[in-house]
Design a protein around this motif. Structure first.
Motif, mmCIF file in Angstrom:
data_model
loop_
_atom_site.group_PDB
_atom_site.id
_atom_site.type_symbol
_atom_site.label_atom_id
_atom_site.label_comp_id
_atom_site.label_asym_id
_atom_site.label_seq_id
_atom_site.Cartn_x
_atom_site.Cartn_y
_atom_site.Cartn_z
ATOM 1 N N TYR A 107 6.316 3.148 6.947
ATOM 2 C CA TYR A 107 6.620 1.818 6.436
ATOM 3 C C TYR A 107 7.093 1.890 4.991
ATOM 4 C CZ TYR A 107 4.384 -0.265 10.483
ATOM 5 O OH TYR A 107 4.076 -0.645 11.757
ATOM 6 N N LEU A 108 8.034 1.018 4.628
ATOM 7 C CA LEU A 108 8.432 0.824 3.249
ATOM 8 C C LEU A 108 8.067 -0.601 2.851
ATOM 9 C CD1 LEU A 108 11.972 2.461 2.938
ATOM 10 C CD2 LEU A 108 9.792 3.337 2.113
ATOM 11 N N CYS A 109 7.774 -0.774 1.571
ATOM 12 C CA CYS A 109 7.424 -2.072 1.026
ATOM 13 C C CYS A 109 8.180 -2.214 -0.292
ATOM 14 C CB CYS A 109 5.911 -2.138 0.798
ATOM 15 S SG CYS A 109 5.324 -3.731 0.196
ATOM 16 N N SER A 120 0.838 -1.188 0.000
ATOM 17 C CA SER A 120 0.000 0.000 0.000
ATOM 18 C C SER A 120 0.877 1.244 0.000
ATOM 19 C CB SER A 120 -0.921 -0.015 1.217
ATOM 20 O OG SER A 120 -0.141 -0.050 2.390
ATOM 21 N N GLY A 121 0.265 2.347 -0.208
ATOM 22 C CA GLY A 121 0.998 3.602 -0.240
ATOM 23 C C GLY A 121 1.331 3.997 -1.662
ATOM 24 N N ARG A 122 2.285 4.896 -1.783
ATOM 25 C CA ARG A 122 2.634 5.393 -3.113
ATOM 26 C C ARG A 122 3.989 4.846 -3.529
ATOM 27 N NH1 ARG A 122 6.210 9.624 -2.191
ATOM 28 N NH2 ARG A 122 6.178 10.392 -0.053
ATOM 29 N N LYS A 123 4.118 4.571 -4.824
ATOM 30 C CA LYS A 123 5.399 4.104 -5.337
ATOM 31 C C LYS A 123 6.347 5.293 -5.346
ATOM 32 C CE LYS A 123 5.831 2.706 -9.613
ATOM 33 N NZ LYS A 123 5.936 1.904 -10.846
ATOM 34 N N PHE A 165 14.015 0.792 -9.104
ATOM 35 C CA PHE A 165 15.428 0.565 -9.362
ATOM 36 C C PHE A 165 15.523 -0.535 -10.423
ATOM 37 C CE2 PHE A 165 14.847 1.630 -4.870
ATOM 38 C CZ PHE A 165 15.561 2.811 -4.798
ATOM 39 N N THR A 166 15.996 -0.197 -11.609
ATOM 40 C CA THR A 166 16.070 -1.180 -12.687
ATOM 41 C C THR A 166 17.467 -1.782 -12.760
ATOM 42 O OG1 THR A 166 16.602 0.529 -14.300
ATOM 43 C CG2 THR A 166 14.282 -0.017 -14.032
ATOM 44 N N PHE A 167 17.512 -3.021 -13.209
ATOM 45 C CA PHE A 167 18.771 -3.710 -13.469
ATOM 46 C C PHE A 167 18.557 -4.598 -14.686
ATOM 47 C CE2 PHE A 167 16.429 -5.832 -10.100
ATOM 48 C CZ PHE A 167 16.418 -7.163 -10.451
ATOM 49 N N SER A 168 19.570 -5.309 -15.117
ATOM 50 C CA SER A 168 19.549 -5.994 -16.416
ATOM 51 C C SER A 168 18.393 -6.975 -16.591
ATOM 52 C CB SER A 168 20.866 -6.721 -16.655
ATOM 53 O OG SER A 168 21.079 -7.701 -15.649
ATOM 54 N N THR A 169 17.969 -7.662 -15.544
ATOM 55 C CA THR A 169 16.935 -8.693 -15.694
ATOM 56 C C THR A 169 15.612 -8.351 -15.016
ATOM 57 O OG1 THR A 169 17.842 -9.853 -13.774
ATOM 58 C CG2 THR A 169 18.612 -10.559 -15.955
ATOM 59 N N GLY A 170 15.518 -7.204 -14.354
ATOM 60 C CA GLY A 170 14.278 -6.865 -13.668
ATOM 61 C C GLY A 170 14.332 -5.517 -12.991
ATOM 62 N N SER A 171 13.487 -5.371 -11.967
ATOM 63 C CA SER A 171 13.446 -4.113 -11.227
ATOM 64 C C SER A 171 12.948 -4.352 -9.806
ATOM 65 C CB SER A 171 12.520 -3.107 -11.920
ATOM 66 O OG SER A 171 11.207 -3.595 -11.952
ATOM 67 N N VAL A 172 13.334 -3.447 -8.928
ATOM 68 C CA VAL A 172 12.839 -3.428 -7.550
ATOM 69 C C VAL A 172 11.972 -2.197 -7.419
ATOM 70 C CG1 VAL A 172 13.428 -3.317 -5.102
ATOM 71 C CG2 VAL A 172 14.911 -4.569 -6.675
ATOM 72 N N ARG A 173 10.709 -2.383 -7.018
ATOM 73 C CA ARG A 173 9.790 -1.257 -6.813
ATOM 74 C C ARG A 173 9.660 -1.007 -5.320
ATOM 75 N NH1 ARG A 173 6.828 -4.395 -10.809
ATOM 76 N NH2 ARG A 173 5.534 -5.105 -9.098
ATOM 77 N N LEU A 174 9.751 0.262 -4.936
ATOM 78 C CA LEU A 174 9.716 0.652 -3.532
ATOM 79 C C LEU A 174 8.512 1.547 -3.287
ATOM 80 C CD1 LEU A 174 11.351 0.494 -0.863
ATOM 81 C CD2 LEU A 174 12.499 2.588 -1.582
#
Length: 131
Positions: free
Chosen positions: A62-64, A40-43, A47-56
């Motif tokens: 709280y962070l997710c 929940s919350g706002r993105k 963080f992108t990298f060669s095979t995917g990404s991490v969304r925060l």
């Protein structure tokens, strides 16, 4: 008021502060595995990298985080890790088809270290950062 009464009151106040501090430290480090829709919350960052990404995502104190691959396919090794400074990391790691996570942690005003990977590609914040 005599010195004995002052010491008793001071002792009671210190006891309450110590107990509340211990509760604040113990509760946030608990991992919360949940549905992908539970970030929940706002993105706030991707963080992108060669095979995917991490969304925060951020929701109050709280962070997710969720790691997702760039392309579809079968199950592959994925990992997401979120660590608030002073606490153990909250990690979701395994063979997944769509995403690793979400992982959620109380961070307050602490700096965090974020990691994620899909197959051989990975992201590492490289140190403590504030989000």
């Amino acid at each position: 008021m005599d010195s004995g009464a002052i010491r008793r009151r001071l002792g009671a106040v210190l006891g309450v502060l110590t107990a509340s501090g211990l509760l604040a430290l113990a509760a946030p480090g608990v991992a919360q595995a949940a549905d992908p829709s539970s970030c929940s919350g706002r993105k706030i960052r991707t963080f992108t990298f060669s095979t995917g990404s991490v969304r925060l995502y951020k929701d109050g104190n709280y962070l997710c985080a969720v790691t997702a691959p760039n392309s579809g396919g079968g199950k592959r090794p994925m990992m997401v890790s979120l660590q608030a400074r002073g606490f153990e990391p909250v990690v979701d790691k395994g063979l997944f088809a769509q995403h690793a996570g979400p992982v959620r942690s109380y961070v307050g005003h602490r700096k965090v270290w974020i990691k994620g990977s899909v197959g051989r590609g990975s992201y590492d914040s490289g140190g403590w950062k504030r989000y």
